[in-house]
Design a protein around this motif. Structure first.
Motif: not given
Length: 304
Positions: A185-195, A217-222, A234-235
């Motif tokens: 997973l080290a080189a992957e881009t992650f999509v995550s919920l907010g901090d 690379g991407y953060r979202c709320a839902q 995208m990730g």
């Protein structure tokens, strides 16, 4: 000493403002100020320091504060208990984090509307810290959140332990593999919920323990947005098993991380001292059965 005086005093301490406190208890500011003055006169102590526009408790005010909260809580609980005994209709408020509410509680609330027609349920989806605060302050009867919960004023009951699964889009190279190592997973881009999300915090801590720094690379709320972004390539992401839904199969693939015991523990939290209404107990019993049915369904779908 009168209840309105105590309510006004607690409101001033909580808001640090006479103006905001007056709005909170729904009286004029001069009336609230008079209540505080009368309370100070009766007790023989100054209770609040006025520091410009801020109001903070004095030493005497701090000593009164917890007693005032306890008195108001007892009065509120007495009203709830009497309401329980004199009416068939009961209203409760429940909460859950974003990775629980749509997948566990929403269906249960819908079922309760049919099986418990006299139980009126208000629901709130929020972050763990806000839900814990809401339980402590009496805004919620109970909430379902991930551990850890570090709040001595709430009781916790474990509901469910479940793994966090790697989720990738159908077109991702990982989708064709049966096993993924954490180091992959080290080189992957992650999509995550907010901090502020408990899940995001857990994932960051996990990668820290593994000495990995993947790119978020991407953060979202839902969760729904997170899935759409992963499906679009995208990730990739990590989600609890509870979030895996039948309709995901066309676009998403869920995989376990080999050599990892990454999981979360869901707990239901309630205030230790507040009155537990019959409605809250009814909902909690239904919640326990709902979780047991979910686990039974998983076992049947994945026999050993």
């Amino acid at each position: 000493m009168e209840l309105p005086q105590l309510r006004s005093f607690v409101a001033v301490v909580d808001t640090e403002s006479f103006t905001r406190a007056a709005a909170q208890v729904n009286i004029s500011q001069p009336a609230l100020s008079q209540q505080i003055m009368n309370l100070e006169k009766e007790l023989g102590h100054r209770l609040l320091h006025r520091l410009g526009k801020r109001a903070v408790p004095t030493e005497a005010g701090q000593a009164l504060l917890e007693r005032a909260r306890r008195i108001l809580r007892e009065v509120e609980d007495a009203g709830r208990e009497l309401g329980d005994q004199t009416s068939l209709d009961r209203r409760i408020a429940v909460g859950a984090v974003q990775t629980v509410m749509p997948f566990l509680l929403t269906g249960l609330i819908e079922d309760c509307r049919r099986t418990h027609p006299h139980l009126h349920i208000d629901a709130r989806e929020d972050f763990r810290a806000d839900l814990v605060t809401a339980v402590v302050e009496g805004e919620l009867d109970l909430a379902v959140v991930p551990n850890p919960v570090r709040e001595p004023r709430v009781a916790t009951e474990v509901l469910l332990r479940e793994p966090l699964l790697l989720v990738v889009g159908r077109g991702h190279p990982f989708a064709a593999r049966k096993e993924i190592e954490v180091r992959d997973l080290a080189a992957e881009t992650f999509v995550s919920l907010g901090d502020a999300s408990a899940l995001a915090s857990q994932i960051r801590a996990f990668f820290g323990d593994q000495h990995l720094q993947p790119r978020f690379g991407y953060r979202c709320a839902q969760v729904a947005t997170l899935k759409r972004w992963v499906a679009a390539g995208m990730g990739i992401s990590l989600l609890p098993r509870l979030a895996r839904q039948p309709e995901d199969g066309d676009q998403l693939v869920y995989l376990r991380l080999a050599g990892s015991d990454l999981q979360r523990e869901l707990v239901v939290i309630r205030h230790l001292q507040r009155y537990r209404s019959r409605g809250a107990e009814q909902f909690l019993e239904a919640l326990r059965r709902h979780v047991a049915d979910y686990q039974t369904g998983l076992a049947a779908a994945n026999p050993a």
